[in-house]
Design a protein around this motif. Structure first.
Motif, short mmCIF file in Angstrom:
data_model
loop_
_atom_site.label_atom_id
_atom_site.label_comp_id
_atom_site.label_asym_id
_atom_site.label_seq_id
_atom_site.Cartn_x
_atom_site.Cartn_y
_atom_site.Cartn_z
N ASP A 66 -10.96 -9.85 -0.82
CA ASP A 66 -11.56 -8.12 -1.18
C ASP A 66 -12.59 -7.97 -0.39
OD1 ASP A 66 -12.53 -5.40 -1.83
OD2 ASP A 66 -11.99 -5.88 -3.69
N HIS A 67 -13.02 -7.70 0.56
CA HIS A 67 -14.86 -7.12 1.56
C HIS A 67 -15.23 -6.16 1.07
CE1 HIS A 67 -11.97 -10.13 4.29
NE2 HIS A 67 -12.78 -10.47 4.55
N ARG A 68 -14.24 -5.12 -0.03
CA ARG A 68 -15.04 -4.01 -0.58
C ARG A 68 -15.57 -3.57 0.50
NH1 ARG A 68 -18.60 -6.24 -5.92
NH2 ARG A 68 -19.43 -7.72 -3.70
N LEU A 69 -15.30 -3.62 2.45
CA LEU A 69 -15.41 -2.31 2.59
C LEU A 69 -15.04 -1.81 3.47
CD1 LEU A 69 -16.20 -5.43 5.34
CD2 LEU A 69 -17.55 -4.04 4.21
N HIS A 70 -13.87 -0.96 2.47
CA HIS A 70 -12.86 0.34 2.91
C HIS A 70 -12.43 0.17 1.86
CE1 HIS A 70 -9.30 2.06 3.56
NE2 HIS A 70 -9.11 1.90 5.24
N PRO A 71 -11.95 2.50 1.22
CA PRO A 71 -12.45 2.77 0.38
C PRO A 71 -10.96 2.49 -0.62
CG PRO A 71 -12.11 4.66 2.43
CD PRO A 71 -12.25 3.23 2.75
N HIS A 72 -10.02 2.08 0.15
CA HIS A 72 -8.47 1.62 -0.26
C HIS A 72 -8.83 -0.08 -0.52
CE1 HIS A 72 -7.13 5.22 0.43
NE2 HIS A 72 -6.99 5.71 1.46
N SER A 73 -9.59 -0.87 -0.74
CA SER A 73 -9.73 -2.71 -1.08
C SER A 73 -9.20 -2.64 -2.44
CB SER A 73 -10.45 -2.81 -0.50
OG SER A 73 -12.09 -2.20 -1.51
N ARG A 74 -9.52 -1.73 -3.13
CA ARG A 74 -8.85 -2.31 -4.44
C ARG A 74 -7.18 -2.17 -4.56
NH1 ARG A 74 -12.17 -3.59 -9.14
NH2 ARG A 74 -14.52 -3.69 -8.43
N ARG A 75 -7.12 -1.00 -3.96
CA ARG A 75 -5.41 -0.56 -4.22
C ARG A 75 -5.03 -1.54 -2.94
NH1 ARG A 75 -3.90 4.37 -1.15
NH2 ARG A 75 -5.96 5.37 -2.88
N TRP A 76 -5.39 -2.09 -2.09
CA TRP A 76 -4.52 -3.60 -1.71
C TRP A 76 -4.52 -4.55 -1.85
CZ3 TRP A 76 -7.97 -2.74 3.96
CH2 TRP A 76 -7.33 -1.28 3.91
N SER A 77 -5.55 -4.79 -2.91
CA SER A 77 -5.94 -6.21 -3.76
C SER A 77 -4.92 -5.93 -5.09
CB SER A 77 -6.77 -6.18 -4.93
OG SER A 77 -7.79 -6.55 -4.03
N ALA A 78 -4.61 -5.19 -5.43
CA ALA A 78 -3.48 -4.39 -6.53
C ALA A 78 -1.76 -4.36 -5.62
CB ALA A 78 -3.01 -3.39 -7.04
N HIS A 79 -2.17 -4.28 -4.45
CA HIS A 79 -0.47 -4.22 -3.61
C HIS A 79 -0.51 -6.34 -3.50
CE1 HIS A 79 2.27 -4.36 -0.25
NE2 HIS A 79 1.52 -5.49 0.02
N CYS A 80 -1.76 -6.60 -3.55
CA CYS A 80 -1.70 -7.97 -3.23
C CYS A 80 -0.48 -8.65 -4.39
CB CYS A 80 -2.40 -8.94 -2.73
SG CYS A 80 -3.01 -8.58 -0.95
N ALA A 81 -1.07 -8.86 -5.52
CA ALA A 81 -1.14 -8.48 -6.90
C ALA A 81 0.23 -8.60 -7.23
CB ALA A 81 -1.95 -8.26 -8.37
N ARG A 82 1.16 -7.67 -6.71
CA ARG A 82 2.63 -7.23 -7.22
C ARG A 82 3.22 -8.34 -6.23
NH1 ARG A 82 0.38 -1.75 -7.09
NH2 ARG A 82 1.55 -1.49 -4.03
#
Length: 463
Positions: A66-82
């Motif tokens: 998670d590069h934390r460069l986009h406001p949705h980066s945590r949402r993307w991390s959650a998608h990857c976890a799913r």
């Protein structure tokens, strides 16, 4: 029908991927592999196909940065976890802090941090798999050509390369993105589309959206033929590296003889300089800076002490020797000692005669303890070590196969208290920094499975 490198142009899937991995990893499937999983189409196809193969003895896991460069980066991390959970693949999420150097793009800084984190997370002998495909290779070669890159840039991305304690493997270079997306759709796997991919101000996106469609319309096999060109460039670069290694006989530890360099032809001189810099873990300079070093710096008077710098690096000539160091931060002088450092005595340590050494002025002692599981290869140590304090500009390679890192940056990242940074004993083998007491070991003395005598370097801050 075959593609570049002799690989059959078969449909992408678990069986085809398994065959390719068997070519790249001789022990496959008796290996540990880790997928760099972004959640995009390419890495989702790779992880999905691998998950279908994931049974003993193959060990599979994934890492998401998670590069934390986009406001949705945590949402993307959650998608990857799913996705990883649905595929029964263990996933680790690492969060990065991206801080570009002066003159460095945000994308380049993110890539540097990404590979550093991935390399540090690799286990001994583990293969990191990335999802770069045939279209990525085509884009990379064209971008490097447009930027005036040399052979190393045109060689683009190898299918396998050393990384940290393991390997970096790109098994998808034989397939296009279209083939990977077709695989995802056939299996109902979902992926993320990064909105930054539509930003045409970024060179790669512009090339992908505006230029490559016209190229493929006229030359449908462009990706395959350009990949072949990249392979030829890689072979030529390996020959240049061998020549550069031979010409770097002019090296004295971390320094390079200006006298020996001046005796080379201009082309070999530039090649030797380039090899010396990259072998030391520094980024090569722009062509104009390289010309300056190979010309005016080498021709200057012996007492002139000329220097040339580019982002992150300084080359300094003192008398008849060139030296490399990390460029100082804003407001710092390159030769100044680090904040909090004070003069400490230089101590010689014949560790074979005494495994423990009291260090007057440092406030403690160093001890070499035999340990069959220790991280230190005792046979890699010279008979006599030198211990001294910080002077500024120190670097070492704490991750096997990774880049050299500035000690200042390592201490900042590890949150070593400022008051303690200047008091840490630094252990040298000749002119090479091999250990920072109680914190890091250089790659040159790190133990491996082949090490016969292992140990630990223990720093006791209070005697």
């Amino acid at each position: 029908m075959r593609r570049a490198g002799g690989r059959r142009s078969v449909a992408f899937g678990p069986r085809a991927l398994s065959a390719r991995l068997a070519e790249l990893l001789p022990d496959f499937p008796q290996v540990s592999v880790c997928v760099a999983f972004s959640g995009g189409a390419d890495s989702t196809a790779l992880l999905g196909a691998l998950a279908a193969l994931a049974r003993a003895p193959l060990e599979l896991r994934a890492i998401h940065i998670d590069h934390r460069l986009h406001p949705h980066s945590r949402r993307w991390s959650a998608h990857c976890a799913r996705v990883a959970r649905a595929l029964a693949v263990p996933l680790t999420v690492l969060r990065a802090t991206v801080a570009p150097l002066p003159g460095e793009s945000l994308e380049a800084a993110a890539r540097t941090v990404r590979y550093r984190l991935l390399g540090e997370a690799l286990r001994d002998g583990e293969a990191l798999l990335t999802a770069h495909h045939e279209d990525d290779q085509l884009e990379t070669v064209l971008l490097q050509l447009l930027r005036g890159a040399g052979l190393a840039g045109i060689a683009a991305m190898p299918a396998r390369a050393p990384l940290a304690r393991g390997f970096l493997v790109r098994p998808l270079l034989a397939w296009s993105r279209q083939e990977l997306v077709a695989y995802l759709r056939a299996r109902g796997l979902e992926w993320i589309e990064d909105p930054m991919n539509s930003e045409l101000r970024l060179d790669r996106n512009y090339l992908r959206a505006r230029v490559l469609p016209a190229i493929r319309e006229r030359w449908p096999a462009a990706a395959t033929t350009v990949t072949r060109t990249a392979r030829h460039a890689a072979e030529a670069q390996r020959l240049l590296d061998e020549l550069g290694r031979a010409d770097a006989r002019a090296a004295f530890g971390a320094r390079l003889s200006a006298k020996v360099l001046r005796a080379l032809t201009p082309e070999r001189r530039r090649n030797a300089l380039r090899y010396w810099m990259t072998a030391a873990g520094y980024r090569p300079p722009p062509a104009s800076r390289l010309e300056e070093i190979a010309g005016p710096v080498l021709a200057a008077r012996s007492d002139a002490q000329p220097r040339v710098s580019w982002p992150g690096v300084v080359v300094l000539r003192e008398a008849d020797l060139l030296s490399l160091c990390a460029s100082p931060g804003p407001g710092e002088r390159a030769s100044s000692p680090p904040p909090g450092a004070s003069p400490l005595p230089e101590v010689s340590w014949s560790w074979g005669r005494g495994r423990s050494r009291v260090l007057p002025g440092y406030g403690g002692r160093l001890t070499l303890k035999p340990d069959e599981r220790g991280p230190l290869d005792l046979e890699a140590l010279p008979a006599t070590l030198t211990v001294r304090g910080r002077r500024g500009g120190e670097r070492l390679r704490p991750v096997r196969g990774g880049p050299h890192r500035a000690l200042k940056s390592l201490m900042q990242e590890a949150r070593v208290p400022v008051a303690e940074r200047g008091r840490r004993p630094l252990v040298y083998a000749g002119d090479t920094l091999i250990a920072v007491a109680g914190l890091w070991l250089d790659e040159s003395v790190q133990a491996s499975e082949a090490s016969r005598r292992r140990g630990r370097l223990v720093w006791s801050a209070a005697d």
